[in-house]
Design a protein around this motif. Structure first.
Motif, PDB file in Angstrom:
ATOM      1  N   ASP A 195     -44.380   0.298   9.380  1.00 12.68           N
ATOM      2  CA  ASP A 195     -45.478   0.701   8.520  1.00 12.68           C
ATOM      3  C   ASP A 195     -45.277   0.102   7.141  1.00 12.68           C
ATOM      4  N   LYS A 196     -46.310  -0.562   6.625  1.00 12.60           N
ATOM      5  CA  LYS A 196     -46.154  -1.221   5.334  1.00 12.60           C
ATOM      6  C   LYS A 196     -45.920  -0.211   4.224  1.00 12.60           C
ATOM      7  N   GLY A 197     -46.593   0.915   4.317  1.00 16.81           N
ATOM      8  CA  GLY A 197     -46.370   1.931   3.310  1.00 16.81           C
ATOM      9  C   GLY A 197     -44.949   2.430   3.328  1.00 16.81           C
ATOM     10  N   GLY A 198     -44.351   2.535   4.555  1.00 19.05           N
ATOM     11  CA  GLY A 198     -42.969   2.970   4.650  1.00 19.05           C
ATOM     12  C   GLY A 198     -42.023   1.952   4.056  1.00 19.05           C
ATOM     13  N   LEU A 199     -42.293   0.640   4.294  1.00 20.14           N
ATOM     14  CA  LEU A 199     -41.446  -0.398   3.706  1.00 20.14           C
ATOM     15  C   LEU A 199     -41.573  -0.395   2.189  1.00 20.14           C
ATOM     16  N   ARG A 200     -42.770  -0.157   1.707  1.00 26.08           N
ATOM     17  CA  ARG A 200     -42.967  -0.090   0.261  1.00 26.08           C
ATOM     18  C   ARG A 200     -42.173   1.077  -0.319  1.00 26.08           C
ATOM     19  N   THR A 201     -42.144   2.203   0.413  1.00 20.60           N
ATOM     20  CA  THR A 201     -41.356   3.346  -0.034  1.00 20.60           C
ATOM     21  C   THR A 201     -39.877   3.022  -0.034  1.00 20.60           C
ATOM     22  N   ALA A 202     -39.432   2.282   1.002  1.00 22.63           N
ATOM     23  CA  ALA A 202     -38.022   1.904   1.072  1.00 22.63           C
ATOM     24  C   ALA A 202     -37.633   1.002  -0.088  1.00 22.63           C
ATOM     25  N   LEU A 203     -38.507   0.033  -0.437  1.00 19.08           N
ATOM     26  CA  LEU A 203     -38.217  -0.851  -1.579  1.00 19.08           C
ATOM     27  C   LEU A 203     -38.229  -0.070  -2.888  1.00 19.08           C
ATOM     28  N   ALA A 204     -39.088   0.968  -2.964  1.00 23.14           N
ATOM     29  CA  ALA A 204     -39.123   1.787  -4.176  1.00 23.14           C
ATOM     30  C   ALA A 204     -37.860   2.627  -4.322  1.00 23.14           C
ATOM     31  N   GLY A 205     -37.099   2.770  -3.219  1.00 23.13           N
ATOM     32  CA  GLY A 205     -35.875   3.548  -3.278  1.00 23.13           C
ATOM     33  C   GLY A 205     -34.660   2.765  -3.715  1.00 23.13           C
ATOM     34  N   LEU A 206     -34.833   1.533  -4.141  1.00 20.39           N
ATOM     35  CA  LEU A 206     -33.694   0.744  -4.617  1.00 20.39           C
ATOM     36  C   LEU A 206     -33.039   1.421  -5.817  1.00 20.39           C
ATOM     37  N   THR A 207     -31.736   1.483  -5.792  1.00 26.85           N
ATOM     38  CA  THR A 207     -30.987   2.076  -6.897  1.00 26.85           C
ATOM     39  C   THR A 207     -30.871   1.084  -8.042  1.00 26.85           C
ATOM     40  N   THR A 208     -30.260   1.537  -9.108  1.00 27.93           N
ATOM     41  CA  THR A 208     -30.052   0.635 -10.253  1.00 27.93           C
ATOM     42  C   THR A 208     -29.212  -0.568  -9.843  1.00 27.93           C
ATOM     43  N   ARG A 209     -28.219  -0.342  -9.009  1.00 22.51           N
ATOM     44  CA  ARG A 209     -27.409  -1.454  -8.527  1.00 22.51           C
ATOM     45  C   ARG A 209     -28.239  -2.411  -7.688  1.00 22.51           C
ATOM     46  N   GLY A 210     -29.067  -1.861  -6.805  1.00 23.28           N
ATOM     47  CA  GLY A 210     -29.903  -2.714  -5.971  1.00 23.28           C
ATOM     48  C   GLY A 210     -30.893  -3.511  -6.781  1.00 23.28           C
ATOM     49  N   ARG A 211     -31.530  -2.893  -7.767  1.00 20.03           N
ATOM     50  CA  ARG A 211     -32.475  -3.607  -8.606  1.00 20.03           C
ATOM     51  C   ARG A 211     -31.766  -4.681  -9.425  1.00 20.03           C
ATOM     52  N   SER A 212     -30.553  -4.374  -9.860  1.00 21.45           N
ATOM     53  CA  SER A 212     -29.792  -5.365 -10.636  1.00 21.45           C
ATOM     54  C   SER A 212     -29.455  -6.577  -9.768  1.00 21.45           C
ATOM     55  N   PHE A 213     -29.015  -6.321  -8.527  1.00 21.53           N
ATOM     56  CA  PHE A 213     -28.708  -7.424  -7.625  1.00 21.53           C
ATOM     57  C   PHE A 213     -29.963  -8.257  -7.360  1.00 21.53           C
ATOM     58  N   LEU A 214     -31.095  -7.585  -7.137  1.00 21.63           N
ATOM     59  CA  LEU A 214     -32.334  -8.306  -6.861  1.00 21.63           C
ATOM     60  C   LEU A 214     -32.766  -9.137  -8.063  1.00 21.63           C
ATOM     61  N   ALA A 215     -32.696  -8.552  -9.264  1.00 24.43           N
ATOM     62  CA  ALA A 215     -33.075  -9.294 -10.470  1.00 24.43           C
ATOM     63  C   ALA A 215     -32.135 -10.468 -10.708  1.00 24.43           C
ATOM     64  N   ALA A 216     -30.822 -10.243 -10.501  1.00 20.89           N
ATOM     65  CA  ALA A 216     -29.857 -11.324 -10.691  1.00 20.89           C
ATOM     66  C   ALA A 216     -30.084 -12.440  -9.682  1.00 20.89           C
TER      67      ALA A 216
END
Length: 455
Positions: free
Chosen positions: A14-35
């Motif tokens: 479900d796309k909405g579920g995947l969007r929810t999963a991406l919204a659950g990224l922690t600060t570490r996950g967002r930092s890794f993604l941005a880096a």
């Protein structure tokens, strides 16, 4: 134990579920993604392929963790168990939580949180370390309330994280449980008012066998029945072995009247007059059930519990434990009524002999005192505990400010054993005092009625 529940979430893919999963990224996950994105842009600008591979690794890692966590979150089951599910006010209950990892992969760090009403205490939170595949974890916490009532527990919330701490998802289980906080019950002394029937235990008497041979009501034969009790005429009529019913003892009756009028009580809280009256009614009901009485709880609205039969008494066919549980559940949620009088209760009582009558009453004016006085004519022994809410509002040592004693005297003249309840009084002491007052006064029963005892 409550049935295992699973987190409520969208189906896989479900796309909405995947969007929810991406919204659950922690600060570490967002930092890794941005880096990773920054490294990939720099690699494109500078033409460095090695830096591009590093950037892709940094960006893909949190995304992969989010997808894996999204696809495996269904594999965790939870349950809740209350011990016990019904507790008196002021007592503690323990809530046991169990988490099962039913997947083939170990979980990461889990944070478990149960939702409880504020009156039961702070919201419990637990951190669970890595749970192996097929493993389980059990934790528990305590709840306590000084206020009676029915309190929902749940839903259970689980915060899932991946082993790298890149993503976390919070999901709720669907199961709820209910904690019932019943009134405090005090053990009452086994005293007895004069005039109690004797000959079959305490306060019980047998009914004579009124049915003749032609009026006997048979029942089907059961293994172990004496063959001398076989009723051959009914056996021939029904085509199966029938036996005469045993002579059933008639249980003594007791009605506990609880005044719930909002105009009869002032104040609120565990130490209020109304809560004392509810606790007193609960104690009297349990005591009578333990002594073998058929009991009934009656309120000023005319409603009564239990509802077995047309008269509402819990008869011999109903287990005492079941009757007590029903009564306690009712008293756990009982509240003030909108009525201003006790006439409806009198209408129920005037139907016939009600045996022993125990009443817990609030403020009475002259009109309501006259209604209560008439109730005595339809019962055997009658005991009233009258609470003056104005005195209770003053606390211990309060001085009566109204005509409460005059109303109590009216009830005594009508044949009641009436006692005024001071703030914080002990019901067992008042119970003994009622027996002593009855013995000293020795009022005669009303004509046409049979007396009942206060065990």
């Amino acid at each position: 134990m409550a049935a295992p529940g699973r987190p409520a979430a969208p189906a896989e893919g479900d796309k909405g579920g995947l969007r929810t999963a991406l919204a659950g990224l922690t600060t570490r996950g967002r930092s890794f993604l941005a880096a990773g994105i920054a490294a990939a842009i720099c690699a494109y600008v500078l033409g460095q392929s090695d830096l591009l591979r590093v950037g892709l690794l940094l960006a893909v890692l949190p995304l992969v963790c989010a997808v894996v966590l999204f696809r495996t979150r269904y594999r965790v089951a939870g349950s809740r168990r209350l011990s016990p599910a019904r507790v008196p006010a002021g007592a503690e209950a323990r809530v046991h939580l169990r988490m099962d990892n039913v997947s083939r992969l170990p979980t990461g760090l889990l944070m478990l949180q149960d939702r409880v009403p504020y009156v039961l205490g702070p919201r419990p939170r637990f951190v669970l370390d890595r749970v192996e595949a097929g493993g389980r974890r059990e934790v528990s916490y305590r709840v306590r309330s000084d206020l009676r009532g029915r309190y929902p527990l749940g839903p259970l919330q689980l915060r899932l994280t991946d082993p790298f701490g890149m993503c976390e998802l919070t999901r709720s289980f669907s199961t709820y449980d209910t904690l019932t906080v019943i009134p405090r019950v005090e053990a009452l002394p086994p005293v007895r008012l004069t005039g109690e029937a004797k000959g079959y235990g305490d306060g019980r008497n047998r009914s004579p066998a009124l049915a003749g041979e032609d009026d006997v009501i048979p029942r089907g034969y059961r293994h172990g029945d004496d063959l001398r009790r076989v009723h051959w005429r009914s056996t021939a009529r029904y085509g199966e072995l029938m036996v005469r019913r045993e002579e059933q003892p008639q249980r003594a009756r007791c009605t506990v009247l609880l005044d719930t009028r909002g105009t009869g009580f002032r104040g609120a809280g565990p130490d209020s007059a109304f809560e004392w009256a509810v606790s007193g009614a609960a104690s009297a009901l349990v005591h009578m059930l333990e002594r073998g009485f058929s009991v009934r709880l009656l309120t000023d609205t005319g409603a009564y519990v239990p509802g077995e039969g047309s008269d509402g008494f819990a008869g011999a066919s109903q287990e005492s434990a079941d009757a007590a549980g029903l009564l306690m559940d009712t008293l756990a949620v009982i509240d003030h009524s909108d009525g201003a009088g006790l006439s409806r209760a009198y209408d129920v009582l005037r139907g016939g002999n009600e045996g022993l009558l125990v009443a817990f009453l609030g403020d009475l004016d002259e009109e309501q005192a006259a209604v209560v006085a008439k109730m005595r004519r339809r019962s055997g022994a009658a005991v009233a505990f009258v609470l003056d809410s104005a005195v209770w509002a003053q606390g211990p040592g309060g001085v009566p400010a109204g005509p409460g004693d005059v109303r109590v005297q009216m009830l005594r003249e009508a044949g009641w054993t009436a006692l005024t309840v001071p703030p914080g009084a002990s019901l067992p002491d008042l119970w003994r005092q009622a027996d002593h007052a009855r013995t000293s006064a020795g009022p005669a029963p009303a004509a046409g009625t049979t007396t009942g005892g206060l065990p």
